[in-house]
Scaffold this active site. Structure first.
Site, PDB file in Angstrom:
ATOM      1  N   SER A 104      84.210  14.813  10.466  1.00 22.21           N
ATOM      2  CA  SER A 104      85.624  14.859  10.128  1.00 22.21           C
ATOM      3  C   SER A 104      86.031  13.562   9.417  1.00 22.21           C
ATOM      4  O   SER A 104      85.438  13.204   8.403  1.00 22.21           O
ATOM      5  CB  SER A 104      86.452  15.120  11.388  1.00 22.21           C
ATOM      6  OG  SER A 104      87.764  15.493  11.072  1.00 22.21           O
TER       7      SER A 104
ATOM      8  N   ASP B  26      87.403  26.716   9.486  1.00 19.49           N
ATOM      9  CA  ASP B  26      87.871  25.334   9.504  1.00 19.49           C
ATOM     10  C   ASP B  26      88.789  25.118   8.313  1.00 19.49           C
ATOM     11  O   ASP B  26      88.424  25.468   7.183  1.00 19.49           O
ATOM     12  CB  ASP B  26      86.663  24.387   9.423  1.00 19.49           C
ATOM     13  CG  ASP B  26      87.018  22.920   9.562  1.00 19.49           C
ATOM     14  OD1 ASP B  26      88.214  22.577   9.571  1.00 19.49           O
ATOM     15  OD2 ASP B  26      86.083  22.100   9.641  1.00 19.49           O
TER      16      ASP B  26
ATOM     17  N   HIS C  87      85.857  23.771  13.267  1.00 19.66           N
ATOM     18  CA  HIS C  87      85.821  22.317  13.220  1.00 19.66           C
ATOM     19  C   HIS C  87      85.369  21.763  14.580  1.00 19.66           C
ATOM     20  O   HIS C  87      85.588  22.374  15.616  1.00 19.66           O
ATOM     21  CB  HIS C  87      87.228  21.810  12.899  1.00 19.66           C
ATOM     22  CG  HIS C  87      87.299  20.375  12.527  1.00 19.66           C
ATOM     23  ND1 HIS C  87      86.982  19.913  11.275  1.00 19.66           N
ATOM     24  CD2 HIS C  87      87.678  19.287  13.241  1.00 19.66           C
ATOM     25  CE1 HIS C  87      87.158  18.614  11.225  1.00 19.66           C
ATOM     26  NE2 HIS C  87      87.572  18.198  12.409  1.00 19.66           N
TER      27      HIS C  87
END
Length: 322
Positions: A165, A261, A291
């Site tokens: 991320s 995601d 995610h």
């Protein structure tokens, strides 16, 4: 492909919590969000593949900041490989939440399974330290590694960068800086898990999966408001590497994205951006997951075998340079 069944059941529980009045991350204070994220780490824990040894360190950043780092070394490995090749890992959390602890098990998996040393970087968080503090810490960690590697039994010539991320953003920004010649470490690989690559743009996947799939687009906006309160900075390539000019010397990339995601399209677009610059790229899409799947091993059996896939790639890159 349909959403993974175990993960779908988990998301139903999250929705039930919302219905019962449990706020989303972007509806909380920063302190509440951080505490909730760390609490979720305890709830999502799983037995790690094998034993590692851990030591705590701290390095000085360019502006005098004292930045924590955690070094993992494989234990009980039949064939010890010292000096150890190194994976430098930057945790996720939108630059606002997350810590060395929140991704401790992730780092242990990479350490034991590869095997390699893992240096996890506890970069400074926003809003206390907004952009570019995290970027500076990510780069300064590599300078510290270069200087300290011999004393720590590490091979500074066999280094890979990774993150998930927002941490993946830091990893690829550091890889670009190294490709520009601005860092002593020259990584042999960058592993980017569901990266944030364009803080100033919008995508179809962000609209399609805006709510109900763990990471929500209102939460992304909340992160950006804290980390990048100056909206003009969101176009800076260090915040949006999709807008960077990629040096030819940038390390090869392995990019793993999730099918459900909001960041899916950003990951795909960044893979194309690197390829257009001549950087070798492997794009892995886990079509049935969301995610943060690196931390989902206790929720679905599908998550843990992915570490075998990822560490095989990592081992090939690190040990090829031996």
């Amino acid at each position: 492909m349909a959403l993974n069944a175990e993960l779908a059941a988990f998301l139903d529980l999250v929705d039930e919590g919302r219905d019962a009045g449990r706020p989303a991350m972007h509806e909380q204070t920063v302190a509440q969000a951080r505490a909730e994220f760390e609490r979720s780490t305890q709830e999502l824990g799983w037995p790690v593949a094998g034993p590692v040894t851990v030591s705590e360190h701290r390095f000085s950043g360019r502006d005098g900041a004292q930045v924590p780092a955690r070094l993992y070394l494989p234990a009980d490995v039949p064939e010890r490989r010292q000096p150890w090749p190194v994976l430098v890992y930057y945790h996720g959390g939108g630059y606002v939440v997350g810590s060395l602890d929140s991704h401790d098990q992730v780092c242990r998996e990479f350490c034991w399974r590869t095997p390699c040393a893992v240096l996890s970087v506890g970069y400074r968080l926003a809003p206390e330290q907004p952009f570019p503090a995290a970027v500076n810490d990510a780069e300064d960690a590599l300078v510290w590694l270069w200087e300290q590697a011999p004393a720590l039994g590490l091979d500074r010539n066999r280094v890979a960068l990774a993150g998930d991320s927002a941490g993946a953003t830091l990893a690829t920004v550091a890889a670009i800086a190294a490709g520009q010649g601005g860092l002593p470490v020259q990584p042999c690989l960058q592993m980017l898990f569901y990266p944030v690559t364009d803080a100033a743009g919008s995508t179809t996947s962000a609209d399609l999966f805006d709510q109900g799939y763990l990471l929500e687009t209102p939460t992304l906006a909340w992160f950006y408001d804290h980390y990048l309160p100056n909206v003009e900075q969101r176009s800076d390539w260090r915040a949006s590497p999709l807008r960077a000019q990629i040096p030819a010397a940038t390390a090869p990339a392995y990019i793993a994205v999730a099918g459900f995601d909001p960041l899916l399209d950003e990951g795909r677009a960044y893979a194309a951006h690197l390829r257009a610059a001549g950087v070798p790229v492997t794009l892995h899409c886990q079509a049935d997951l969301t995610h943060d799947f690196l931390r989902m091993a206790s929720i679905t059996p599908a998550a843990l075998p992915l570490y075998e896939t990822f560490t095989a790639v990592l081992a090939q890159a690190l040990h090829a340079k031996a």
